[in-house]
Design an enzyme around this catalytic site. Structure first.
Site, PDB file in Angstrom:
ATOM      1  N   TYR A 218       0.773  -1.332   0.061  1.00  0.00           N
ATOM      2  CA  TYR A 218      -0.129   0.000  -0.019  1.00  0.00           C
ATOM      3  C   TYR A 218       0.677   1.150   0.292  1.00  0.00           C
ATOM      4  CZ  TYR A 218      -3.180   3.484   1.459  1.00  0.00           C
ATOM      5  OH  TYR A 218      -4.146   4.676   1.625  1.00  0.00           O
TER       6      TYR A 218
ATOM      7  N   GLU B 138      -3.741   7.466  -4.056  1.00  0.00           N
ATOM      8  CA  GLU B 138      -3.789   6.416  -3.358  1.00  0.00           C
ATOM      9  C   GLU B 138      -3.404   4.915  -3.984  1.00  0.00           C
ATOM     10  OE1 GLU B 138      -6.309   4.271   0.092  1.00  0.00           O
ATOM     11  OE2 GLU B 138      -7.300   4.616  -1.445  1.00  0.00           O
TER      12      GLU B 138
END
Length: 401
Positions: A119, A207
């Site tokens: 991530y 993101e």
């Protein structure tokens, strides 16, 4: 402003960020043609809505055992079948709420063999005034779950705008992800591209989940979510073309036409306030009295009759609204002018729900006199607490336990 995944990837690729080949599709035939342009033998068919959790989502019209909004296809015919099943259907995810969102676009991408997932996100850190780079080895999972269950697996690195991105930032991200050698160099390059995109587009969020290591030892962005700072829209006319109005709340679109800051909420008391801070305080005190606000609505410091009328119409377009609380502090704008606007707007929209008004500031007495002499059933309040208690009593909402 948010954009779709395929738009985000196309944008990031311009900054040298590695993404799989893929094409957007608005119809089944376009999905099939997109698959034919890709080498295969594995394709990914992805529903395009402005919400996360698509892979785990469920389509309202399909049975509980049906696949979600991200599917693997092993042939062009599989792509066709999945496209036929997904397009036009309503996908419900943890972020859409029970209403879900209709899938009107698909993204057909090349399949990638994944060795590891990470991530990575870039955000604005309001406390430090810096770019915050959030990295975690737990890619492919909801970052909120990771933060709750294993917060030690999340690393935050800040970038000082005075120096910009430095080599040690890339090394820190590689270390946070446990990457060595060539992969560490790739991580630094990916971070550099994301930073350039973040700053160059005035983004509020970039993101990447997941950022994957492929079986060939390459870093690849498999999913991307990008949002932009609305205050910088005037600098990026080209980005306005990426806006998909079908993904936005119709009331919020209407509010933007009148320069009103409006966000729909789940309560039953409509709020019209001037000033974001005062609007937040108004919503808080409504909740303190045991009710729920139906919206955030800031009419700004120069609320005109037209703005006030538009605000009333937008609030009343929500069938859940049982009453309206107007909370105005007349600083730059005088209370008597605000009162004239409220009266005119209430008459024009044929107000049919209780209306409580609290005025304070310049020419406050004149404003109160205008409301009192209007002949309309407007309930005056002395202060914010009094206003909240009166509107809650009017809509007869039970006090929360």
């Amino acid at each position: 402003m948010n954009i779709h995944e395929y738009q985000a990837k196309e944008l990031l690729s311009k900054y040298g960020v590695p993404v799989p080949a893929g094409f957007a599709a608005m119809s089944v035939d376009e999905a099939v043609e997109a698959a034919k342009k890709l080498p295969g033998p594995l394709w990914v068919v992805k529903a395009q809505i402005h919400a996360g959790g698509r892979g785990k989502g469920k389509f309202k019209e399909l049975g509980p055992d049906a696949k979600g909004g991200v599917r693997l296809a092993k042939s062009v015919e599989d792509v066709r079948a999945n496209a036929e099943e997904m397009l036009g259907k309503t996908l419900v995810t943890v972020q859409t709420g029970p209403a879900g969102k209709q899938v009107q676009r698909l993204y057909i991408t090349d399949g990638v063999d994944i060795a590891r997932e990470f991530y990575l996100a870039l955000l604005v850190d309001r406390e430090t005034g810096r770019i915050a780079v959030v990295a975690s080895t737990e890619g492919g999972m909801d970052i909120e779950t990771v933060a709750h269950d294993t917060p030690e697996r999340i690393r935050t690195i800040t970038i000082d705008p005075a120096t910009g991105l430095m080599p040690h930032h890339g090394r820190a991200v590689a270390d946070a992800l446990g990457l060595k050698g060539d992969l560490a160099k790739q991580a630094a390059k990916v971070l550099a591209g994301l930073c350039q995109a973040f700053i160059g587009t005035d983004a509020s969020q970039v993101e990447i989940n997941p950022l994957a290591v492929t079986d060939k030892g390459e870093l690849m962005i498999l999913d991307a979510k990008v949002g932009f700072d609305n205050n910088a829209e005037f600098r990026h006319k080209d980005l306005a073309e990426l806006r998909d109005l079908s993904e936005e709340d119709p009331s919020e679109i209407e509010a933007s036409k009148y320069d009103l800051s409006y966000i729909k909420l789940d309560g039953s008391i409509g709020c019209m306030v001037n000033g974001a801070g005062l609007a937040m305080a108004t919503m808080d005190i409504i909740k303190l009295e045991g009710a729920e606000p139906a919206n955030f609505l800031d009419v700004g410091g120069g609320a005109s009759k037209e703005k006030v009328t538009a605000a009333f119409k937008i609030i009343l377009s929500d069938p859940a609204v049982k009453g309206i609380l107007v909370n105005i502090f007349g600083g730059i704008m005088r209370c008597d002018i605000i009162a004239d606007g409220i009266v005119a707007a209430a008459r024009e929209v044929h107000l049919s729900v209780p209306l409580v008004v609290r005025l304070e500031g310049t020419n406050v007495q004149q404003g109160k006199d205008i409301l009192a002499n209007s002949g309309l059933p407007i309930i005056a309040a002395n202060d914010l607490g009094d206003a909240a208690r009166k509107i809650v009593a009017e809509v007869k909402e039970p006090v929360a336990a």
